[in-house]
Design a protein around this motif. Structure first.
Motif, short mmCIF file in Angstrom:
data_model
loop_
_atom_site.label_atom_id
_atom_site.label_comp_id
_atom_site.label_asym_id
_atom_site.label_seq_id
_atom_site.Cartn_x
_atom_site.Cartn_y
_atom_site.Cartn_z
N GLU A 136 10.81 -2.90 -2.53
CA GLU A 136 10.48 -2.36 -1.22
C GLU A 136 9.48 -1.21 -1.32
O GLU A 136 8.57 -1.08 -0.50
N THR A 169 17.30 1.40 -1.00
CA THR A 169 15.98 0.79 -1.16
C THR A 169 15.89 0.19 -2.56
O THR A 169 16.89 0.15 -3.29
N HIS A 208 8.51 -7.48 9.36
CA HIS A 208 8.15 -6.67 8.19
C HIS A 208 6.84 -5.93 8.41
O HIS A 208 6.71 -4.75 8.07
N ASN A 259 13.49 -6.93 2.65
CA ASN A 259 13.36 -8.31 2.17
C ASN A 259 14.13 -9.30 3.03
O ASN A 259 14.04 -10.50 2.85
#
Length: 280
Positions: free
Chosen positions: A71, A67, A187, A180
Motif C-alpha cells: 500500500e 497498512t 482506489h 487492496n
C-alpha cells in the motif's frame, strides 16, 4: 549527524505501534523527489518513509495491522515514482519537474498501479469468493461513511465534544481501510483524497470548538462526496448544500435522509439548505 538520525528513527518507532521496518528501492533524483516520495508514503502514526537520494533506498516503518509495504509503494507510485514492485502511471511521471524525471527501468514483472488487481483471493472454480470479496469492499467503505454521518449528526446538535468523539471513530475507520480490497475506481479516488480526509478528521478530533470543526467538515465533506460517488452503496445518499455557510460561499454535506438538517448552523437554521443530488 548519526545521533540525530538515530533519535529521529527511534521517535518514529515510538509513534507507530507494532512498528515493522523494511528497506526497498525507489527511483528518483533529487531533494524534491525525496520530499514528494516521503509525503506520499507517510501517514501519521501509521507509516513513515525515509528515502536516500544517493542510494535510492527507502526505509519503510509502518504498523502492519493498518497498512503494508504494498500500500505504501502504491501511494508513492501514484505520486510518480517507480519502485521494483510498481510502475508509476505514465501521465503522472510526465508531470514531474524536469529535474525529477529519473531514468525509468521498466521491467515486465513490475505492475502499473492503475491496473493492479489482487486475484489471489478469488476462487476461479466458482463465484462464491468473488461475491464475498465484493461484499467486504462495500462494508469496508460503509464503516467510513457511517462514521461520517455520525459526525454530521453531532454537528447538527452543535455538540463539540460529541463531534470530537465521532471524528476519532471516523479516523479509526479511515485507518482501517485496506486499499487492496478497493475496486480500481475506488482506489484511484481514495489515493487522491485519503490524506485530506485524515487531515480534516484529525483537526475535528483535536478540538471541541464547533466553529473550527465545521470549517474542516466543509472540506471533509467535499472529499467524502468524491469517495462516495466512486463507491456502490446499498441505500441512497443525499448531497445537500447551504448557500449561507462558509462566510456566504456555500458549503455541502452528505446525508442519509432527504430532509435538511444543517450541520453548519444546527438549531439556528436547521432547515437552511437544499438537496442538490441523490446518489444511488
Amino acid at each position: 549527524m548519526a545521533i540525530t538520525l538515530l533519535l529521529s528513527f527511534t521517535a518514529c518507532n515510538a509513534q507507530i505501534k507494532n512498528a515493522k521496518t523494511e528497506s526497498v528501492k525507489i527511483y528518483g533524483n533529487c531533494g524534491m523527489c525525496e520530499t514528494t516520495i516521503e509525503k506520499a508514503g507517510n501517514i501519521k502514526k501509521v507509516a513513515q518513509v525515509d528515502w536516500n537520494k544517493d542510494t535510492k533506498m527507502a526505509t519503510l516503518t509502518y504498523d502492519p495491522s493498518k497498512t503494508s509495504q504494498v500500500e505504501i509503494l502504491k501511494r508513492i507510485a501514484l505520486a510518480g515514482y517507480d519502485s521494483d514492485q510498481f510502475l508509476a502511471p505514465d501521465d503522472v511521471y510526465a508531470k514531474l519537474p524536469e529535474c525529477c524525471q529519473y531514468d525509468r527501468v521498466k521491467k515486465s514483472e513490475m505492475v502499473k498501479v492503475e491496473t493492479i488487481d489482487d486475484h489471489s483471493k478469488y476462487n476461479h472454480e466458482g463465484a462464491t469468493n468473488k461475491s464475498n470479496e465484493t461484499k467486504q469492499v462495500v462494508n469496508q467503505l460503509k464503516s467510513v461513511f457511517e462514521n461520517y454521518f455520525a459526525l454530521k449528526d453531532a454537528l447538527v446538535k452543535s455538540d463539540g465534544n460529541l463531534a470530537s468523539a465521532k471524528a476519532k471513530e471516523l479516523l479509526n475507520a479511515l485507518n482501517a481501510v485496506q486499499m487492496n480490497k478497493l475496486s480500481n475506481e475506488e482506489h484511484i479516488v481514495w489515493m487522491k483524497v485519503m490524506k485530506d480526509l485524515v487531515f480534516d478528521t484529525e483537526h475535528i478530533e483535536e478540538t471541541k470548538d464547533v466553529g473550527h470543526q465545521r470549517d474542516h467538515f466543509n472540506t471533509l465533506s467535499d472529499n467524502m462526496y468524491q469517495l462516495l460517488k466512486a463507491s456502490k452503496q446499498e441505500t441512497p445518499t443525499y448531497y445537500q448544500h447551504c448557500p449561507m455557510a462558509n462566510n456566504g460561499k456555500g458549503a455541502n454535506w452528505l446525508s442519509k435522509e432527504n430532509a435538511i438538517k444543517n450541520p453548519y448552523y444546527g438549531s439556528q437554521m436547521l432547515s437552511c439548505g437544499i438537496t442538490v443530488e441523490k446518489i444511488e
